[in-house]
Scaffold this motif. Sequence first.
Motif, PDB file in Angstrom:
ATOM      1  N   MET A   1       0.842  -1.197   0.000  1.00 48.21           N
ATOM      2  CA  MET A   1       0.000   0.000   0.000  1.00 48.21           C
ATOM      3  C   MET A   1       0.880   1.252   0.000  1.00 48.21           C
ATOM      4  N   ILE A   2       0.567   2.176  -0.882  1.00 50.76           N
ATOM      5  CA  ILE A   2       1.350   3.402  -1.002  1.00 50.76           C
ATOM      6  C   ILE A   2       0.873   4.418   0.022  1.00 50.76           C
ATOM      7  N   GLU A   3       1.802   4.965   0.799  1.00 51.48           N
ATOM      8  CA  GLU A   3       1.447   5.948   1.809  1.00 51.48           C
ATOM      9  C   GLU A   3       1.339   7.340   1.203  1.00 51.48           C
ATOM     10  N   LEU A   4       0.526   8.192   1.857  1.00 51.19           N
ATOM     11  CA  LEU A   4       0.379   9.565   1.380  1.00 51.19           C
ATOM     12  C   LEU A   4       1.720  10.298   1.404  1.00 51.19           C
ATOM     13  N   ARG A   5       2.542  10.004   2.389  1.00 53.85           N
ATOM     14  CA  ARG A   5       3.847  10.666   2.475  1.00 53.85           C
ATOM     15  C   ARG A   5       4.674  10.369   1.232  1.00 53.85           C
ATOM     16  N   THR A   6       4.638   9.123   0.777  1.00 58.64           N
ATOM     17  CA  THR A   6       5.390   8.744  -0.414  1.00 58.64           C
ATOM     18  C   THR A   6       4.864   9.457  -1.651  1.00 58.64           C
ATOM     19  N   LEU A   7       3.529   9.598  -1.734  1.00 65.09           N
ATOM     20  CA  LEU A   7       2.954  10.335  -2.865  1.00 65.09           C
ATOM     21  C   LEU A   7       3.378  11.793  -2.844  1.00 65.09           C
ATOM     22  N   ARG A   8       3.445  12.396  -1.653  1.00 60.95           N
ATOM     23  CA  ARG A   8       3.886  13.791  -1.552  1.00 60.95           C
ATOM     24  C   ARG A   8       5.339  13.922  -2.025  1.00 60.95           C
ATOM     25  N   GLN A   9       6.137  12.939  -1.657  1.00 64.61           N
ATOM     26  CA  GLN A   9       7.538  12.970  -2.083  1.00 64.61           C
ATOM     27  C   GLN A   9       7.632  12.841  -3.603  1.00 64.61           C
ATOM     28  N   PHE A  10       6.863  11.943  -4.182  1.00 67.08           N
ATOM     29  CA  PHE A  10       6.859  11.788  -5.635  1.00 67.08           C
ATOM     30  C   PHE A  10       6.434  13.083  -6.323  1.00 67.08           C
ATOM     31  N   VAL A  11       5.357  13.715  -5.836  1.00 62.58           N
ATOM     32  CA  VAL A  11       4.863  14.941  -6.454  1.00 62.58           C
ATOM     33  C   VAL A  11       5.906  16.044  -6.352  1.00 62.58           C
ATOM     34  N   ALA A  12       6.591  16.136  -5.231  1.00 66.59           N
ATOM     35  CA  ALA A  12       7.619  17.176  -5.061  1.00 66.59           C
ATOM     36  C   ALA A  12       8.742  16.997  -6.083  1.00 66.59           C
ATOM     37  N   VAL A  13       9.216  15.769  -6.238  1.00 61.21           N
ATOM     38  CA  VAL A  13      10.277  15.524  -7.212  1.00 61.21           C
ATOM     39  C   VAL A  13       9.773  15.768  -8.629  1.00 61.21           C
ATOM     40  N   ALA A  14       8.527  15.356  -8.916  1.00 61.41           N
ATOM     41  CA  ALA A  14       7.957  15.539 -10.249  1.00 61.41           C
ATOM     42  C   ALA A  14       7.804  17.006 -10.601  1.00 61.41           C
ATOM     43  N   GLU A  15       7.502  17.829  -9.614  1.00 61.95           N
ATOM     44  CA  GLU A  15       7.314  19.261  -9.881  1.00 61.95           C
ATOM     45  C   GLU A  15       8.641  20.010  -9.925  1.00 61.95           C
ATOM     46  N   GLU A  16       9.605  19.584  -9.107  1.00 67.59           N
ATOM     47  CA  GLU A  16      10.901  20.270  -9.087  1.00 67.59           C
ATOM     48  C   GLU A  16      11.852  19.732 -10.152  1.00 67.59           C
ATOM     49  N   LEU A  17      11.655  18.421 -10.485  1.00 66.94           N
ATOM     50  CA  LEU A  17      12.577  17.720 -11.394  1.00 66.94           C
ATOM     51  C   LEU A  17      14.033  17.892 -10.944  1.00 66.94           C
ATOM     52  N   HIS A  18      14.172  17.834  -9.618  1.00 63.40           N
ATOM     53  CA  HIS A  18      15.502  17.969  -9.007  1.00 63.40           C
ATOM     54  C   HIS A  18      15.390  17.412  -7.580  1.00 63.40           C
ATOM     55  N   PHE A  19      16.158  16.372  -7.285  1.00 61.87           N
ATOM     56  CA  PHE A  19      16.027  15.719  -5.987  1.00 61.87           C
ATOM     57  C   PHE A  19      16.472  16.628  -4.847  1.00 61.87           C
ATOM     58  N   GLY A  20      17.498  17.427  -5.089  1.00 63.95           N
ATOM     59  CA  GLY A  20      17.976  18.318  -4.039  1.00 63.95           C
ATOM     60  C   GLY A  20      16.933  19.356  -3.667  1.00 63.95           C
ATOM     61  N   ARG A  21      16.352  20.041  -4.670  1.00 68.90           N
ATOM     62  CA  ARG A  21      15.334  21.062  -4.392  1.00 68.90           C
ATOM     63  C   ARG A  21      14.089  20.427  -3.778  1.00 68.90           C
ATOM     64  N   ALA A  22      13.716  19.239  -4.255  1.00 69.75           N
ATOM     65  CA  ALA A  22      12.548  18.563  -3.701  1.00 69.75           C
ATOM     66  C   ALA A  22      12.780  18.203  -2.232  1.00 69.75           C
ATOM     67  N   ALA A  23      14.019  17.794  -1.902  1.00 79.13           N
ATOM     68  CA  ALA A  23      14.323  17.459  -0.504  1.00 79.13           C
ATOM     69  C   ALA A  23      14.221  18.700   0.378  1.00 79.13           C
ATOM     70  N   GLU A  24      14.734  19.829  -0.113  1.00 79.20           N
ATOM     71  CA  GLU A  24      14.624  21.071   0.660  1.00 79.20           C
ATOM     72  C   GLU A  24      13.156  21.453   0.859  1.00 79.20           C
ATOM     73  N   ARG A  25      12.365  21.310  -0.175  1.00 80.60           N
ATOM     74  CA  ARG A  25      10.929  21.630  -0.094  1.00 80.60           C
ATOM     75  C   ARG A  25      10.218  20.754   0.935  1.00 80.60           C
ATOM     76  N   LEU A  26      10.667  19.507   1.039  1.00 82.93           N
ATOM     77  CA  LEU A  26      10.036  18.564   1.970  1.00 82.93           C
ATOM     78  C   LEU A  26      10.684  18.585   3.352  1.00 82.93           C
ATOM     79  N   HIS A  27      11.721  19.462   3.536  1.00 83.19           N
ATOM     80  CA  HIS A  27      12.427  19.570   4.824  1.00 83.19           C
ATOM     81  C   HIS A  27      13.053  18.235   5.236  1.00 83.19           C
ATOM     82  N   MET A  28      13.746  17.623   4.265  1.00 80.88           N
ATOM     83  CA  MET A  28      14.434  16.363   4.533  1.00 80.88           C
ATOM     84  C   MET A  28      15.737  16.361   3.743  1.00 80.88           C
TER      85      MET A  28
END
Length: 296
Positions: A1-28
């Motif tokens: 089962m896919i968790e909502l947290r994982t979906l948020r992480q996927f959406v962040a990377v998909a919108e930023e198209l950059h793992f570093g910026r997506a990590a900063e956006r997610l505070h991780m």
Amino acid sequence: MIELRTLRQFVAVAEELHFGRAAERLHMTQPPLTQAIQKLEGSLGTPLFERSSRSVALSAAGLGLLPQARAILAQAEALPAFAQAAARGSRGRLRLGFISTVGFGDLPRWLRLFREDFADIELTLREATLDVQMREFAQNDLDAGFIIHAPGAQPPGFESLRISSEAMVLALSSEESLAVSASLDVQAVLRRPLVIFPREIAPSLFDALLAFYRQHGLEPQVVQEAIQMQTIVNLVSAGIGLAWVPASVMAFQRAGVVYRPLIGAAPVCETSLIWRRDAAPTVLRFVEHIQRLMLS
């Protein structure tokens, strides 16, 4: 089962198209984010991103998943508001029964205003006599209902709101000799053939009419029974007999039928809204709506 947290992480990377910026956006930090996306891809059995040393792009699977993921997250974010609205009775469903006679009064306006004020409540209407409503209440297929009954004779075990109390009048064929009178003497009408509803659909009112005849030393001469009040009036127009109807039914004009009041005291009927004592908030909201409109 896919968790909502994982979906948020996927959406962040998909919108930023950059793992570093997506990590900063997610505070991780980036490594846990990269591992989470890899785990998601593994569970789905397909890559979601096309990676190179210089860029990150969505794969065909990622492009297809993105709108679905956004929709799921939006629905999840709306859940608290939905739950709070349901608790307040401003969202949900209401299954409402009603007898035909209530349609001659304010019910159409009340329902229109309720739909306007509570657009998020799914309102289902069912025309049904008392006996049918009682079965549907017992089967949990009905939430509230408008019924007709003798004064004070609401079904036990229910909460109730009296909508109206009105004298009954006589519907008779315009060909009847009595039709020329502005009002009718009781002895002149009680000996005439009677069209009436079956007892099971409104037992207290049927018994009240029977008692009225017996108070005058007579038994009703029933020649025909019909369930719907409109049908009863139509049978009257055919000259089959006269009928007792609530005064509000006079709004139903039928060629060949006239309505006349009785001289002196006439039988009285009441219309009530009934609902279970453990009713859902949507039912209580509807009751409050009707109470407010009755006072306005």
